[in-house]
Design a protein around this motif. Sequence first.
Motif, PDB file in Angstrom:
ATOM      1  N   GLN A 231      43.006 -90.072 -18.781  1.00  0.00           N
ATOM      2  CA  GLN A 231      41.863 -90.696 -18.225  1.00  0.00           C
ATOM      3  C   GLN A 231      42.018 -92.185 -18.278  1.00  0.00           C
ATOM      4  OE1 GLN A 231      38.104 -89.336 -20.102  1.00  0.00           O
ATOM      5  NE2 GLN A 231      38.823 -87.124 -20.156  1.00  0.00           N
ATOM      6  N   MET A 232      42.333 -92.845 -19.497  1.00  0.00           N
ATOM      7  CA  MET A 232      42.613 -94.162 -19.795  1.00  0.00           C
ATOM      8  C   MET A 232      43.797 -94.635 -18.740  1.00  0.00           C
ATOM      9  SD  MET A 232      43.006 -97.217 -21.629  1.00  0.00           S
ATOM     10  CE  MET A 232      42.085 -96.931 -23.005  1.00  0.00           C
ATOM     11  N   SER A 233      44.866 -93.819 -18.617  1.00  0.00           N
ATOM     12  CA  SER A 233      45.754 -94.296 -17.755  1.00  0.00           C
ATOM     13  C   SER A 233      45.603 -94.384 -16.257  1.00  0.00           C
ATOM     14  CB  SER A 233      46.997 -93.577 -18.091  1.00  0.00           C
ATOM     15  OG  SER A 233      47.427 -93.269 -19.202  1.00  0.00           O
ATOM     16  N   ILE A 234      44.897 -93.482 -15.905  1.00  0.00           N
ATOM     17  CA  ILE A 234      44.334 -93.165 -14.371  1.00  0.00           C
ATOM     18  C   ILE A 234      43.379 -94.244 -14.119  1.00  0.00           C
ATOM     19  CG2 ILE A 234      43.173 -91.680 -12.806  1.00  0.00           C
ATOM     20  CD1 ILE A 234      44.832 -89.313 -13.789  1.00  0.00           C
ATOM     21  N   ALA A 235      42.434 -94.340 -14.850  1.00  0.00           N
ATOM     22  CA  ALA A 235      41.439 -95.457 -14.751  1.00  0.00           C
ATOM     23  C   ALA A 235      41.992 -96.868 -14.669  1.00  0.00           C
ATOM     24  CB  ALA A 235      40.326 -95.482 -15.728  1.00  0.00           C
ATOM     25  N   VAL A 236      42.997 -97.219 -15.390  1.00  0.00           N
ATOM     26  CA  VAL A 236      43.704 -98.421 -15.494  1.00  0.00           C
ATOM     27  C   VAL A 236      44.608 -98.617 -14.054  1.00  0.00           C
ATOM     28  CG1 VAL A 236      45.292 -99.944 -16.517  1.00  0.00           C
ATOM     29  CG2 VAL A 236      43.390 -98.880 -17.795  1.00  0.00           C
ATOM     30  N   GLU A 237      45.329 -97.422 -13.950  1.00  0.00           N
ATOM     31  CA  GLU A 237      46.221 -97.669 -12.679  1.00  0.00           C
ATOM     32  C   GLU A 237      45.458 -97.837 -11.267  1.00  0.00           C
ATOM     33  OE1 GLU A 237      49.573 -97.579 -12.242  1.00  0.00           O
ATOM     34  OE2 GLU A 237      49.636 -98.166 -14.198  1.00  0.00           O
ATOM     35  N   VAL A 238      44.218 -97.078 -11.342  1.00  0.00           N
ATOM     36  CA  VAL A 238      43.479 -97.069  -9.992  1.00  0.00           C
ATOM     37  C   VAL A 238      42.611 -98.574 -10.077  1.00  0.00           C
ATOM     38  CG1 VAL A 238      41.567 -95.905  -8.657  1.00  0.00           C
ATOM     39  CG2 VAL A 238      43.254 -94.754  -9.804  1.00  0.00           C
ATOM     40  N   GLY A 239      42.400 -98.931 -11.076  1.00  0.00           N
ATOM     41  CA  GLY A 239      41.390 -99.948 -11.080  1.00  0.00           C
ATOM     42  C   GLY A 239      42.279-101.540 -11.227  1.00  0.00           C
ATOM     43  N   LEU A 240      43.340-101.388 -11.533  1.00  0.00           N
ATOM     44  CA  LEU A 240      44.095-102.832 -11.678  1.00  0.00           C
ATOM     45  C   LEU A 240      45.410-102.804 -10.650  1.00  0.00           C
ATOM     46  CD1 LEU A 240      44.338-103.205 -15.565  1.00  0.00           C
ATOM     47  CD2 LEU A 240      42.548-103.890 -13.983  1.00  0.00           C
ATOM     48  N   GLN A 241      45.298-103.538  -9.558  1.00  0.00           N
ATOM     49  CA  GLN A 241      46.169-103.613  -8.578  1.00  0.00           C
ATOM     50  C   GLN A 241      46.913-104.634  -8.800  1.00  0.00           C
ATOM     51  OE1 GLN A 241      46.659-100.504  -6.790  1.00  0.00           O
ATOM     52  NE2 GLN A 241      45.069-100.158  -8.285  1.00  0.00           N
ATOM     53  N   ASN A 242      48.110-104.970  -8.070  1.00  0.00           N
ATOM     54  CA  ASN A 242      49.041-105.895  -8.089  1.00  0.00           C
ATOM     55  C   ASN A 242      48.506-106.875  -7.274  1.00  0.00           C
ATOM     56  OD1 ASN A 242      51.086-107.853  -8.207  1.00  0.00           O
ATOM     57  ND2 ASN A 242      52.744-106.270  -8.298  1.00  0.00           N
ATOM     58  N   GLY A 243      47.446-107.948  -7.573  1.00  0.00           N
ATOM     59  CA  GLY A 243      47.064-108.925  -6.787  1.00  0.00           C
ATOM     60  C   GLY A 243      47.865-109.933  -6.778  1.00  0.00           C
ATOM     61  N   THR A 244      48.854-110.150  -7.243  1.00  0.00           N
ATOM     62  CA  THR A 244      49.725-111.183  -7.087  1.00  0.00           C
ATOM     63  C   THR A 244      50.789-110.701  -5.973  1.00  0.00           C
ATOM     64  OG1 THR A 244      51.142-110.655  -9.014  1.00  0.00           O
ATOM     65  CG2 THR A 244      50.204-112.246  -9.042  1.00  0.00           C
ATOM     66  N   LEU A 245      51.005-109.621  -5.671  1.00  0.00           N
ATOM     67  CA  LEU A 245      51.708-108.936  -4.635  1.00  0.00           C
ATOM     68  C   LEU A 245      50.841-109.134  -3.158  1.00  0.00           C
ATOM     69  CD1 LEU A 245      54.242-107.404  -3.438  1.00  0.00           C
ATOM     70  CD2 LEU A 245      53.035-105.294  -3.965  1.00  0.00           C
ATOM     71  N   ALA A 246      49.652-108.955  -3.361  1.00  0.00           N
ATOM     72  CA  ALA A 246      48.673-109.388  -2.427  1.00  0.00           C
ATOM     73  C   ALA A 246      48.965-110.735  -1.887  1.00  0.00           C
ATOM     74  CB  ALA A 246      47.449-108.907  -2.512  1.00  0.00           C
ATOM     75  N   ILE A 247      48.908-111.517  -2.689  1.00  0.00           N
ATOM     76  CA  ILE A 247      49.045-113.161  -2.357  1.00  0.00           C
ATOM     77  C   ILE A 247      50.145-113.434  -1.726  1.00  0.00           C
ATOM     78  CG2 ILE A 247      49.165-115.374  -3.227  1.00  0.00           C
ATOM     79  CD1 ILE A 247      47.401-114.432  -5.680  1.00  0.00           C
ATOM     80  N   LEU A 248      51.337-112.653  -2.238  1.00  0.00           N
ATOM     81  CA  LEU A 248      52.706-112.796  -1.553  1.00  0.00           C
ATOM     82  C   LEU A 248      52.718-112.229  -0.226  1.00  0.00           C
ATOM     83  CD1 LEU A 248      55.662-113.692  -1.836  1.00  0.00           C
ATOM     84  CD2 LEU A 248      56.080-111.508  -2.707  1.00  0.00           C
ATOM     85  N   ILE A 249      52.225-111.252   0.176  1.00  0.00           N
ATOM     86  CA  ILE A 249      52.174-110.393   1.477  1.00  0.00           C
ATOM     87  C   ILE A 249      51.313-111.430   2.411  1.00  0.00           C
ATOM     88  CG2 ILE A 249      51.649-108.601   2.621  1.00  0.00           C
ATOM     89  CD1 ILE A 249      52.200-106.700   0.283  1.00  0.00           C
ATOM     90  N   ALA A 250      50.316-112.018   1.849  1.00  0.00           N
ATOM     91  CA  ALA A 250      49.322-112.769   2.849  1.00  0.00           C
ATOM     92  C   ALA A 250      49.919-113.692   3.020  1.00  0.00           C
ATOM     93  CB  ALA A 250      47.713-112.746   2.107  1.00  0.00           C
ATOM     94  N   SER A 251      50.307-114.624   2.041  1.00  0.00           N
ATOM     95  CA  SER A 251      50.911-115.942   2.476  1.00  0.00           C
ATOM     96  C   SER A 251      52.281-116.178   3.071  1.00  0.00           C
ATOM     97  CB  SER A 251      50.756-116.776   1.123  1.00  0.00           C
ATOM     98  OG  SER A 251      51.598-115.929   0.028  1.00  0.00           O
ATOM     99  N   SER A 252      53.061-115.150   2.550  1.00  0.00           N
ATOM    100  CA  SER A 252      54.437-115.122   3.086  1.00  0.00           C
ATOM    101  C   SER A 252      54.865-114.252   4.540  1.00  0.00           C
ATOM    102  CB  SER A 252      55.468-114.840   2.007  1.00  0.00           C
ATOM    103  OG  SER A 252      55.292-115.765   1.000  1.00  0.00           O
ATOM    104  N   LEU A 253      54.535-113.023   4.212  1.00  0.00           N
ATOM    105  CA  LEU A 253      54.698-112.114   5.212  1.00  0.00           C
ATOM    106  C   LEU A 253      53.766-112.007   6.436  1.00  0.00           C
ATOM    107  CD1 LEU A 253      55.598-108.744   3.423  1.00  0.00           C
ATOM    108  CD2 LEU A 253      56.959-110.748   3.821  1.00  0.00           C
TER     109      LEU A 253
END
Length: 297
Positions: A231-253
């Motif tokens: 339960q802990m693992s799934i909650a954390v995996e679903v709730g904590l995404q790679n925000g820095t990857l989102a920054i990279l995709i938006a700013s660079s790609l």
Amino acid sequence: MQIDIMTKIVLPLALFIIMFGMGLGLKKKDFGALFISPKALTIGLSCQLLLLPAVAFLLAISLNLPPELAIGLILVACCPGGVTSNLYTYLFKGDVALSISLTTLATFISPFTLPLILHFAMEQFSVPGHEFQLPIIKTISQMLIITVLPVSLGMLFNHYNSLISLKIEPIIRRFSSIFLVIIVLAIIYKNAEQMLGFFAASGIATFTLNISTLLLGLFFAKLSGLSHKQQMSIAVEVGLQNGTLAILIASSLINNSVMAIPGATYSILMFITGYVFCTLFNAHENKQAHTLKKLQS
């Protein structure tokens, strides 16, 4: 949000090293969750790939976000989990093998799902005279280079140079979250005068996305009768995404600084909310276990 050497060079390089380090640490036993608990893996992936984007779409519409911020929010939801989710799962004694399996599989799948969902989002939120376009094939290939390539190289290096791998992997793993914190702090510093504006524009949306997906991941894991650690693992995996990857995709790609704003605010908030959630979850579970033990005695 400023697109400069930090987001164009330092961020991609740091993410490459972090993803390479993730590959270095992957072993056959880490994929045990694929066979030991396929139900947990299916629930986790379904929440990540389907529930997260759906929640982001609903939030973007209900909060009436401007088109670019709406797309940026959905971009965050489409990103896989990152090292932060693995770290929190480890620190708070969740199912680490399941967490790593979910992160790895989502990392390999997201280069194909993210461009398609993002393309659909751009069509939905485009307005006459302000249309958004995303070259799907080009984005898929670029995402494969950003995510899948370094993980694969790390796995290959580990396979052929296991002794060296054993020495350098703990160092990279230990400093991965520090790298991310430094990157986020550097972005905050570079955009200090605008950060209040960023939070005013997207803070409520990213905070709600973060909290609601943590709770929904936990809800579906509990509903499925999974163990406390799962339960802990799934909650954390679903709730904590790679925000820095989102920054990279938006700013660079995509080369759109406004779409990077939700990724920036999300990256700051998730460190705090993730820690608080895990602390409260463990405290609640420990209290229940203690109560049950007293009743049994």
